[in-house]
Design a protein around this motif. Structure first.
Motif, PDB file in Angstrom:
ATOM      1  N   VAL A  95       0.822  -1.208   0.000  1.00  0.00           N
ATOM      2  CA  VAL A  95       0.000   0.000   0.000  1.00  0.00           C
ATOM      3  C   VAL A  95       0.862   1.266   0.000  1.00  0.00           C
ATOM      4  O   VAL A  95       0.562   2.227  -0.716  1.00  0.00           O
ATOM      5  CB  VAL A  95      -1.000  -0.008   1.183  1.00  0.00           C
ATOM      6  CG1 VAL A  95      -1.725   1.326   1.298  1.00  0.00           C
ATOM      7  CG2 VAL A  95      -2.011  -1.142   1.005  1.00  0.00           C
ATOM      8  N   ALA A  96       1.938   1.294   0.758  1.00  0.00           N
ATOM      9  CA  ALA A  96       2.791   2.492   0.807  1.00  0.00           C
ATOM     10  C   ALA A  96       3.352   2.819  -0.572  1.00  0.00           C
ATOM     11  O   ALA A  96       3.389   3.992  -0.975  1.00  0.00           O
ATOM     12  CB  ALA A  96       3.916   2.299   1.819  1.00  0.00           C
ATOM     13  N   VAL A  99       0.472   4.224  -2.719  1.00  0.00           N
ATOM     14  CA  VAL A  99       0.137   5.600  -2.342  1.00  0.00           C
ATOM     15  C   VAL A  99       1.150   6.558  -2.949  1.00  0.00           C
ATOM     16  O   VAL A  99       0.783   7.596  -3.522  1.00  0.00           O
ATOM     17  CB  VAL A  99       0.058   5.761  -0.805  1.00  0.00           C
ATOM     18  CG1 VAL A  99      -0.012   7.231  -0.406  1.00  0.00           C
ATOM     19  CG2 VAL A  99      -1.133   5.003  -0.254  1.00  0.00           C
ATOM     20  N   ASP A 100       2.420   6.233  -2.838  1.00  0.00           N
ATOM     21  CA  ASP A 100       3.460   7.088  -3.412  1.00  0.00           C
ATOM     22  C   ASP A 100       3.245   7.270  -4.913  1.00  0.00           C
ATOM     23  O   ASP A 100       3.359   8.377  -5.438  1.00  0.00           O
ATOM     24  CB  ASP A 100       4.834   6.475  -3.132  1.00  0.00           C
ATOM     25  CG  ASP A 100       5.957   7.330  -3.666  1.00  0.00           C
ATOM     26  OD1 ASP A 100       6.027   8.530  -3.301  1.00  0.00           O
ATOM     27  OD2 ASP A 100       6.761   6.821  -4.472  1.00  0.00           O
ATOM     28  N   VAL A 102       0.334   6.799  -6.780  1.00  0.00           N
ATOM     29  CA  VAL A 102      -0.916   7.447  -7.202  1.00  0.00           C
ATOM     30  C   VAL A 102      -0.900   8.944  -6.920  1.00  0.00           C
ATOM     31  O   VAL A 102      -1.614   9.695  -7.582  1.00  0.00           O
ATOM     32  CB  VAL A 102      -2.183   6.799  -6.592  1.00  0.00           C
ATOM     33  CG1 VAL A 102      -2.291   5.339  -6.999  1.00  0.00           C
ATOM     34  CG2 VAL A 102      -2.237   6.964  -5.090  1.00  0.00           C
ATOM     35  N   ARG A 103      -0.103   9.380  -5.994  1.00  0.00           N
ATOM     36  CA  ARG A 103      -0.009  10.823  -5.717  1.00  0.00           C
ATOM     37  C   ARG A 103       0.626  11.571  -6.880  1.00  0.00           C
ATOM     38  O   ARG A 103       0.458  12.767  -7.016  1.00  0.00           O
ATOM     39  CB  ARG A 103       0.771  11.058  -4.427  1.00  0.00           C
ATOM     40  CG  ARG A 103      -0.069  10.724  -3.222  1.00  0.00           C
ATOM     41  CD  ARG A 103       0.517  11.303  -1.957  1.00  0.00           C
ATOM     42  NE  ARG A 103      -0.454  11.135  -0.887  1.00  0.00           N
ATOM     43  CZ  ARG A 103      -0.169  10.657   0.303  1.00  0.00           C
ATOM     44  NH1 ARG A 103       1.064  10.346   0.612  1.00  0.00           N
ATOM     45  NH2 ARG A 103      -1.112  10.538   1.212  1.00  0.00           N
ATOM     46  N   LEU A 111     -10.372   7.565  -6.020  1.00  0.00           N
ATOM     47  CA  LEU A 111      -9.703   8.312  -4.953  1.00  0.00           C
ATOM     48  C   LEU A 111     -10.253   9.722  -4.793  1.00  0.00           C
ATOM     49  O   LEU A 111      -9.841  10.434  -3.870  1.00  0.00           O
ATOM     50  CB  LEU A 111      -8.192   8.401  -5.236  1.00  0.00           C
ATOM     51  CG  LEU A 111      -7.424   7.094  -5.278  1.00  0.00           C
ATOM     52  CD1 LEU A 111      -5.958   7.347  -5.569  1.00  0.00           C
ATOM     53  CD2 LEU A 111      -7.594   6.301  -3.993  1.00  0.00           C
ATOM     54  N   ASP A 115      -8.858   9.834   1.180  1.00  0.00           N
ATOM     55  CA  ASP A 115      -7.475   9.571   1.572  1.00  0.00           C
ATOM     56  C   ASP A 115      -6.951   8.372   0.787  1.00  0.00           C
ATOM     57  O   ASP A 115      -7.490   7.259   0.932  1.00  0.00           O
ATOM     58  CB  ASP A 115      -7.423   9.290   3.080  1.00  0.00           C
ATOM     59  CG  ASP A 115      -6.033   8.926   3.542  1.00  0.00           C
ATOM     60  OD1 ASP A 115      -5.575   7.806   3.257  1.00  0.00           O
ATOM     61  OD2 ASP A 115      -5.403   9.769   4.206  1.00  0.00           O
ATOM     62  N   PRO A 116      -5.911   8.568  -0.046  1.00  0.00           N
ATOM     63  CA  PRO A 116      -5.415   7.466  -0.878  1.00  0.00           C
ATOM     64  C   PRO A 116      -4.966   6.246  -0.067  1.00  0.00           C
ATOM     65  O   PRO A 116      -5.230   5.110  -0.464  1.00  0.00           O
ATOM     66  CB  PRO A 116      -4.230   8.077  -1.633  1.00  0.00           C
ATOM     67  CG  PRO A 116      -4.447   9.535  -1.597  1.00  0.00           C
ATOM     68  CD  PRO A 116      -5.200   9.812  -0.326  1.00  0.00           C
ATOM     69  N   GLY A 117      -4.303   6.468   1.065  1.00  0.00           N
ATOM     70  CA  GLY A 117      -3.838   5.339   1.876  1.00  0.00           C
ATOM     71  C   GLY A 117      -4.981   4.492   2.393  1.00  0.00           C
ATOM     72  O   GLY A 117      -4.932   3.253   2.334  1.00  0.00           O
ATOM     73  N   LEU A 120      -6.720   2.723  -0.701  1.00  0.00           N
ATOM     74  CA  LEU A 120      -5.904   1.636  -1.252  1.00  0.00           C
ATOM     75  C   LEU A 120      -5.786   0.466  -0.287  1.00  0.00           C
ATOM     76  O   LEU A 120      -5.758  -0.698  -0.718  1.00  0.00           O
ATOM     77  CB  LEU A 120      -4.529   2.164  -1.660  1.00  0.00           C
ATOM     78  CG  LEU A 120      -4.578   3.107  -2.873  1.00  0.00           C
ATOM     79  CD1 LEU A 120      -3.248   3.822  -3.057  1.00  0.00           C
ATOM     80  CD2 LEU A 120      -4.957   2.343  -4.130  1.00  0.00           C
TER      81      LEU A 120
END
Length: 174
Positions: A95-96, A99-100, A102-103, A111, A115-117, A120
């Protein structure tokens, strides 16, 4: 979402000497509008139905690399078609990492305003057990794209697919 399906798929196609097709791009072309607009105007169920039809059209027996959207494999009919007629590859990322990634790209309908985290993590909890049905799993890590492509080619070879890692040519790959 964010696993690298399109960017890695494009490079995999080049290495294998096969055409690359992004199902999301094909859906947008068929609908005459962006995926975000399809979601907004018609909802996710309508989008998934169109997605299923486009993927069925793409899996025509002609060798190619197809990147499908993250939710495509969740549809029972789409998943059955992919598993029966292609070599399904799951790019499994934590997930981390997702998130990195998709930002860096802002146009993600699932999304929007969330919150993306959290999103996801929720998606991974539901989807990963289904994604695990793919014939091949490759861990998607941060790093150069060519390393991921090498990992996929090695996994395809280990799975006795018709991919020849020496010449990097082969059959249908989704």
């Amino acid at each position: 979402m964010g696993a690298g399906k399109s960017s890695i798929g494009r490079r995999l196609g080049l290495r294998l000497g096969l055409p690359f097709v992004d199902a999301d791009t094909e859906i947008e072309t068929a609908a005459g509008m962006a995926i975000a607009e399809i979601f907004e105007r018609f909802g996710e169920a309508h989008f998934r139905d169109g997605e299923r039809r486009v993927i069925a059209r793409l899996i025509d027996g002609t060798p190619k690399v197809i990147a499908t959207g993250g939710g495509a494999f969740m549809n029972d009919d789409t998943r059955a078609l992919i598993l029966a007629r292609t070599h399904a590859v799951w790019l499994n990322a934590d997930v981390a990492t997702l998130v990195d990634r998709v930002r860096r790209r802002g146009n993600r309908p699932l999304l929007a305003g969330r919150d993306p985290g959290l999103v996801l993590a929720e998606l991974a909890a539901v989807r990963n057990p289904v994604y695990a049905l793919a014939q091949i799993e490759v861990v998607s890590r941060p790093g150069p794209h060519h390393e991921m492509v090498d990992s996929i080619i090695a996994a395809l070879a280990a799975a006795n697919t018709p991919i020849d890692p020496e010449t990097c040519t082969g059959g249908d790959t989704a």
